[in-house]
Enzyme design. Sequence first.
Site, PDB file in Angstrom:
ATOM      1  N   TYR A 143       0.823  -1.215   0.000  1.00 41.91           N
ATOM      2  CA  TYR A 143       0.000   0.000   0.000  1.00 41.91           C
ATOM      3  C   TYR A 143       0.859   1.268   0.000  1.00 41.91           C
ATOM      4  CZ  TYR A 143      -4.014  -3.022   1.052  1.00 41.91           C
ATOM      5  OH  TYR A 143      -4.977  -3.987   1.007  1.00 41.91           O
ATOM      6  N   LYS A 194       3.339 -15.455   1.652  1.00 39.45           N
ATOM      7  CA  LYS A 194       3.222 -16.153   0.365  1.00 39.45           C
ATOM      8  C   LYS A 194       4.658 -16.428  -0.061  1.00 39.45           C
ATOM      9  CE  LYS A 194       0.659 -17.609  -3.093  1.00 39.45           C
ATOM     10  NZ  LYS A 194      -0.199 -18.790  -2.984  1.00 39.45           N
ATOM     11  N   ASP A 227      -3.241 -18.091   1.015  1.00 43.24           N
ATOM     12  CA  ASP A 227      -4.420 -18.728   0.416  1.00 43.24           C
ATOM     13  C   ASP A 227      -4.967 -19.804   1.342  1.00 43.24           C
ATOM     14  OD1 ASP A 227      -1.933 -19.821  -0.159  1.00 43.24           O
ATOM     15  OD2 ASP A 227      -2.489 -20.605  -2.117  1.00 43.24           O
ATOM     16  N   ASP A 251      -5.375  -6.945   5.680  1.00 44.04           N
ATOM     17  CA  ASP A 251      -6.586  -6.219   5.295  1.00 44.04           C
ATOM     18  C   ASP A 251      -7.672  -7.240   4.912  1.00 44.04           C
ATOM     19  OD1 ASP A 251      -8.327  -4.295   4.421  1.00 44.04           O
ATOM     20  OD2 ASP A 251      -7.124  -3.617   2.735  1.00 44.04           O
ATOM     21  N   ASP A 255     -10.973  -8.913   7.408  1.00 41.91           N
ATOM     22  CA  ASP A 255     -12.376  -8.771   7.008  1.00 41.91           C
ATOM     23  C   ASP A 255     -13.072 -10.133   6.962  1.00 41.91           C
ATOM     24  OD1 ASP A 255     -12.258  -6.056   6.888  1.00 41.91           O
ATOM     25  OD2 ASP A 255     -13.145  -5.905   4.901  1.00 41.91           O
TER      26      ASP A 255
END
Length: 370
Positions: A143, A194, A227, A251, A255
């Site tokens: 970001y 990852k 994942d 993020d 959620d």
Amino acid sequence: MATTKHILLLAGDGIGPEVVGETVKVINWFSQNTATQFTASTALIGGAAYDAKGTPFPDETLEAAKKSDAVLLGAVGGPKWESLPIASRPEKGLLGIRKELGLFANLRPAICFDALADASSLKRDIVAGLDIMIVRELTGGIYFGQPRGVETLPDGTRRGINTEVYTSPEVERIARVAFDLAAKRGGRVCSVDKANVLECTEMWREEVIKVHKASYGKIELSHMYVDNAAMQLVRNPRQFDVLVTTNMFGDILSDIASMLTGSLGMLPSASLGVSGTPGVYEPVHGSAPDIAGKNLANPIATILSFAMMLRYSFNLKNEADLLEATVRKVLEKGLRTGDIMQDGMKKVSTTEMGDAIVSELQKTALQKAV
Ligand code: NAD
């Protein structure tokens, strides 16, 4: 001698003033009934600040935040300010305070209160008793990484670029936050990356292992690809204690985790910086313009954010436990704001929910000195 803690209240917009108002009743109760005195002052942020001062994050708000021991924030934003240029929009106030205070760690607990287990989109037997903590790195990663942007190439095609960047000190400090939290909870950290595809997160994994080896031998450390973590969060979320991950993965995963617990109106959060910096505590939800000013909002996410403040900024574990247990009791008694209403329960307003929590605190205190 009583200790005094100073809290800056940033009510913001929409339902912000309503949910912060109910939390102030709770703060006052703790101030009057426990060994710690809480003083509070207010300042402007978001659309309210723009209207009064022409900016969503006035300098005096930053100064007041720096002088406080912790900040309680309601919510910002609303249709009134949507057509403003991006730099003047209420959300800039949120980004501004996080940036200026260097709040690099975002803590998002996902706790499923037994009384609300049927409100989750997952089956009761998967979420009942859930209590996990997601630690998201908040000031680095893709970001903020450079280079970024969209460019047009000589052949007229366009290319969009964002860059995932972390330095070892950034990984080390967020890993420490996660290990320290785990030491106060279930003693387990799962670091999510990852590493099979992204070199940056391969480095993340190596740095987390280094910090673990050097200082946190008693904490159990595991690693999971993002994942798989997304899948495990909906398959068997109770396997986790503390999850720590990058800005973007956090993020998304936070959620997902929030939906395990039922309603937005129940979710607190904390954003923390280096030791000595005031933390910012706020509900996960926004300013809910559709219900603002109607005494309908659920104040519990903000009240639970104050419980996090007691625990993480003030180290008042017993007080935080008491407040969380009190919220649980009020829910068990069947009181519900509209967002968490279920058949056979009693629907209450924002102010009635706040009053019920204060009156339950009072009852508990009469039974047992805090
Ligand atoms: P929202 O979270 O404000 O509302 C989403 C839905 O959840 C609405 O139906 C709302 O009524 C309901 N809801 C939210 N909080 C509730 C509560 N405490 N009790 C009962 N119901 C509740 O999200 P949105 O509608 O996408 O955004 C509205 C505004 O809030 C926008 O301007 C957005 O930019 C801003 N926003 C601010 C924050 C923040 O301040 N941290 C976060 C998200 C959105």
